[in-house]
Design a protein around this motif. Sequence first.
Motif, PDB file in Angstrom:
ATOM      1  N   GLY A   1      37.526  13.371  23.138  1.00  0.00           N
ATOM      2  CA  GLY A   1      37.276  13.596  24.553  1.00  0.00           C
ATOM      3  C   GLY A   1      37.966  14.793  25.163  1.00  0.00           C
ATOM      4  O   GLY A   1      37.848  15.031  26.366  1.00  0.00           O
ATOM      5  N   GLN A   2      38.684  15.578  24.343  1.00  0.00           N
ATOM      6  CA  GLN A   2      39.331  16.805  24.814  1.00  0.00           C
ATOM      7  C   GLN A   2      38.559  17.984  24.223  1.00  0.00           C
ATOM      8  O   GLN A   2      38.328  18.026  23.014  1.00  0.00           O
ATOM      9  N   TYR A   3      38.192  18.961  25.067  1.00  0.00           N
ATOM     10  CA  TYR A   3      37.335  20.052  24.601  1.00  0.00           C
ATOM     11  C   TYR A   3      37.954  21.410  24.932  1.00  0.00           C
ATOM     12  O   TYR A   3      38.436  21.644  26.047  1.00  0.00           O
ATOM     13  N   PHE A   4      37.906  22.306  23.934  1.00  0.00           N
ATOM     14  CA  PHE A   4      38.282  23.703  24.131  1.00  0.00           C
ATOM     15  C   PHE A   4      37.023  24.539  23.988  1.00  0.00           C
ATOM     16  O   PHE A   4      36.300  24.441  22.993  1.00  0.00           O
ATOM     17  N   ASN A   5      36.737  25.373  24.999  1.00  0.00           N
ATOM     18  CA  ASN A   5      35.521  26.184  25.021  1.00  0.00           C
ATOM     19  C   ASN A   5      35.863  27.666  25.080  1.00  0.00           C
ATOM     20  O   ASN A   5      36.830  28.068  25.751  1.00  0.00           O
TER      21      ASN A   5
ATOM     22  N   LEU B   1      35.742  14.159  16.117  1.00  0.00           N
ATOM     23  CA  LEU B   1      35.862  15.611  15.989  1.00  0.00           C
ATOM     24  C   LEU B   1      34.484  16.265  15.933  1.00  0.00           C
ATOM     25  O   LEU B   1      33.622  15.853  15.157  1.00  0.00           O
ATOM     26  N   SER B   2      34.284  17.316  16.759  1.00  0.00           N
ATOM     27  CA  SER B   2      33.008  18.025  16.786  1.00  0.00           C
ATOM     28  C   SER B   2      33.234  19.522  16.959  1.00  0.00           C
ATOM     29  O   SER B   2      34.278  19.963  17.470  1.00  0.00           O
ATOM     30  N   PHE B   3      32.219  20.300  16.540  1.00  0.00           N
ATOM     31  CA  PHE B   3      32.255  21.759  16.671  1.00  0.00           C
ATOM     32  C   PHE B   3      30.888  22.249  17.134  1.00  0.00           C
ATOM     33  O   PHE B   3      29.865  21.618  16.860  1.00  0.00           O
ATOM     34  N   MET B   4      30.889  23.390  17.829  1.00  0.00           N
ATOM     35  CA  MET B   4      29.649  24.019  18.253  1.00  0.00           C
ATOM     36  C   MET B   4      29.790  25.527  18.178  1.00  0.00           C
ATOM     37  O   MET B   4      30.809  26.090  18.595  1.00  0.00           O
ATOM     38  N   LEU B   5      28.774  26.205  17.634  1.00  0.00           N
ATOM     39  CA  LEU B   5      28.695  27.658  17.609  1.00  0.00           C
ATOM     40  C   LEU B   5      27.400  28.081  18.282  1.00  0.00           C
ATOM     41  O   LEU B   5      26.355  27.452  18.075  1.00  0.00           O
ATOM     42  N   ALA B   6      27.451  29.169  19.081  1.00  0.00           N
ATOM     43  CA  ALA B   6      26.257  29.614  19.794  1.00  0.00           C
ATOM     44  C   ALA B   6      26.172  31.134  19.799  1.00  0.00           C
ATOM     45  O   ALA B   6      27.193  31.832  19.859  1.00  0.00           O
ATOM     46  N   VAL B   7      24.951  31.648  19.749  1.00  0.00           N
ATOM     47  CA  VAL B   7      24.647  33.065  19.976  1.00  0.00           C
ATOM     48  C   VAL B   7      23.556  33.094  21.038  1.00  0.00           C
ATOM     49  O   VAL B   7      22.464  32.557  20.829  1.00  0.00           O
ATOM     50  N   THR B   8      23.845  33.716  22.180  1.00  0.00           N
ATOM     51  CA  THR B   8      22.918  33.681  23.309  1.00  0.00           C
ATOM     52  C   THR B   8      22.789  35.051  23.963  1.00  0.00           C
ATOM     53  O   THR B   8      23.594  35.960  23.713  1.00  0.00           O
ATOM     54  N   ASN B   9      21.783  35.169  24.802  1.00  0.00           N
ATOM     55  CA  ASN B   9      21.741  36.305  25.712  1.00  0.00           C
ATOM     56  C   ASN B   9      22.947  36.247  26.645  1.00  0.00           C
ATOM     57  O   ASN B   9      23.543  35.184  26.821  1.00  0.00           O
TER      58      ASN B   9
ATOM     59  N   ASN C   1      16.209  40.687  27.364  1.00  0.00           N
ATOM     60  CA  ASN C   1      17.551  41.203  27.105  1.00  0.00           C
ATOM     61  C   ASN C   1      17.438  42.688  26.784  1.00  0.00           C
ATOM     62  O   ASN C   1      17.546  43.115  25.634  1.00  0.00           O
ATOM     63  N   THR C   2      17.205  43.483  27.824  1.00  0.00           N
ATOM     64  CA  THR C   2      16.891  44.895  27.628  1.00  0.00           C
ATOM     65  C   THR C   2      18.057  45.681  27.044  1.00  0.00           C
ATOM     66  O   THR C   2      17.862  46.706  26.401  1.00  0.00           O
ATOM     67  N   GLY C   3      19.274  45.242  27.278  1.00  0.00           N
ATOM     68  CA  GLY C   3      20.432  45.951  26.740  1.00  0.00           C
ATOM     69  C   GLY C   3      20.761  45.579  25.314  1.00  0.00           C
ATOM     70  O   GLY C   3      21.683  46.156  24.723  1.00  0.00           O
ATOM     71  N   ASN C   4      20.022  44.627  24.742  1.00  0.00           N
ATOM     72  CA  ASN C   4      20.286  44.152  23.381  1.00  0.00           C
ATOM     73  C   ASN C   4      21.743  43.724  23.207  1.00  0.00           C
ATOM     74  O   ASN C   4      22.369  43.950  22.170  1.00  0.00           O
ATOM     75  N   ASP C   5      22.288  43.098  24.263  1.00  0.00           N
ATOM     76  CA  ASP C   5      23.657  42.582  24.230  1.00  0.00           C
ATOM     77  C   ASP C   5      23.625  41.067  24.057  1.00  0.00           C
ATOM     78  O   ASP C   5      22.661  40.405  24.453  1.00  0.00           O
ATOM     79  N   TYR C   6      24.698  40.531  23.512  1.00  0.00           N
ATOM     80  CA  TYR C   6      24.732  39.100  23.246  1.00  0.00           C
ATOM     81  C   TYR C   6      26.085  38.516  23.619  1.00  0.00           C
ATOM     82  O   TYR C   6      27.062  39.232  23.862  1.00  0.00           O
ATOM     83  N   GLN C   7      26.113  37.197  23.667  1.00  0.00           N
ATOM     84  CA  GLN C   7      27.321  36.459  23.991  1.00  0.00           C
ATOM     85  C   GLN C   7      27.532  35.398  22.909  1.00  0.00           C
ATOM     86  O   GLN C   7      26.584  34.724  22.505  1.00  0.00           O
ATOM     87  N   LEU C   8      28.762  35.269  22.450  1.00  0.00           N
ATOM     88  CA  LEU C   8      29.108  34.282  21.436  1.00  0.00           C
ATOM     89  C   LEU C   8      29.789  33.094  22.108  1.00  0.00           C
ATOM     90  O   LEU C   8      30.587  33.271  23.029  1.00  0.00           O
ATOM     91  N   GLY C   9      29.483  31.897  21.637  1.00  0.00           N
ATOM     92  CA  GLY C   9      30.082  30.699  22.201  1.00  0.00           C
ATOM     93  C   GLY C   9      30.664  29.816  21.116  1.00  0.00           C
ATOM     94  O   GLY C   9      30.159  29.772  19.987  1.00  0.00           O
ATOM     95  N   PHE C  10      31.721  29.114  21.478  1.00  0.00           N
ATOM     96  CA  PHE C  10      32.368  28.199  20.533  1.00  0.00           C
ATOM     97  C   PHE C  10      32.948  27.023  21.308  1.00  0.00           C
ATOM     98  O   PHE C  10      33.463  27.181  22.417  1.00  0.00           O
ATOM     99  N   GLN C  11      32.855  25.849  20.719  1.00  0.00           N
ATOM    100  CA  GLN C  11      33.473  24.657  21.304  1.00  0.00           C
ATOM    101  C   GLN C  11      33.995  23.766  20.190  1.00  0.00           C
ATOM    102  O   GLN C  11      33.345  23.612  19.145  1.00  0.00           O
ATOM    103  N   THR C  12      35.151  23.206  20.413  1.00  0.00           N
ATOM    104  CA  THR C  12      35.643  22.148  19.535  1.00  0.00           C
ATOM    105  C   THR C  12      36.120  20.991  20.409  1.00  0.00           C
ATOM    106  O   THR C  12      36.727  21.207  21.463  1.00  0.00           O
ATOM    107  N   GLY C  13      35.784  19.795  19.986  1.00  0.00           N
ATOM    108  CA  GLY C  13      36.166  18.617  20.745  1.00  0.00           C
ATOM    109  C   GLY C  13      36.853  17.592  19.869  1.00  0.00           C
ATOM    110  O   GLY C  13      36.481  17.403  18.702  1.00  0.00           O
ATOM    111  N   TYR C  14      37.872  16.967  20.432  1.00  0.00           N
ATOM    112  CA  TYR C  14      38.595  15.931  19.690  1.00  0.00           C
ATOM    113  C   TYR C  14      38.991  14.818  20.647  1.00  0.00           C
ATOM    114  O   TYR C  14      39.746  15.042  21.595  1.00  0.00           O
TER     115      TYR C  14
END
Length: 331
Positions: A195-199, A163-171, A180-193
């Motif tokens: 060998g199966q991954y949901f992103n 079991l694994s998890f990932m959190l991200a904050v990116t341009n 990043n002139t618009g000061n906008d961001y993208q959020l990312g998340f992943q969980t894996g169990y």
Amino acid sequence: MKKIIFTLLLATSLITNGQESEDKGTFTLSGTVDVYHTSNLKNNSPGSVGVLYGGSGTPNGFGLGMVNTIFSYKKGKAGVVADLAYGPRAVAANAYEGAINQLYAYYKASDKVTLTLGQFNTFYGYEVISPAGNFNYSVSYLFNAGPFSHTGVKLDYASSEDLSFMLAVTNPHGITAGANTGNDYQLGFQTGYKGQYFNLAYGADGFGFTDVLYLDYTGGFDLSETFFLDINAAYANSSDADSGYQGFALYLQNTFSNKFSLGFRPEFFTTTSGAGDANVSAFTLTGNLSLTESLKIIPEIRLDSSSDLIIPGFTTDKSMTGATLAAVYSF
């Protein structure tokens, strides 16, 4: 630049075979080179779909993919990775004219927690930029839909071996290069169990929209000792843009020997919008022949069909059949 290259070459000569010393840490060098020949079997239109991202490759004949060289250095709990890539394939998939594929630093706070800052290839989807990481040489519509890379910070947590998890904050992924002139961001998340991954990714895409939702599943199953089934399914939508996409691809692969494997990738992809949907399908048969541990030959034939005329590079054709012979060398 010359000084940087000389420094890296000197480090390579001083620290060979990835051996670690207490003072200098571990330095490793790896990468790939790929070249190909492509033919359109239906008509005289140029290229084959998916050989390069976003459309067709070079016109009928020989073409260059990319060379990428990965420098990595690790000492204690921290390390850096500089993945430099050049060539048409790299330019199509990366910013900075393809010079930087990945460039990041990381810190292992514990055996379970890793913090990464910089530009890194996407966690989203099944296929990757480097052809050495894919079974098929041409890429899927799902991969072409992106994202390819992200610039920001991510936190990986390995709860257990399964079991694994990932959190991200990116341009926004559309502006991995530059400010990043618009000061906008993208959020990312992943969980894996097992060998199966949901992103998941949500936020600005860098192409003028701030509410784009990306959902993705990748996973696979060993149906026998030699036969594998992998799956990629994805959905994306923006209310502001009133558009998105959805689709899925299957990756069926059988290993006949330690030298040869054969794979089949059926894919169905739909672009969605308020004006109506458009569909395309692609069926790809690929062989992998390992001449040595480093050199792989990839013969491939692919049929794309769309009654809605959305085949990249062939927008006046309802179908396109292409044949590709590629060589990929890994070091």
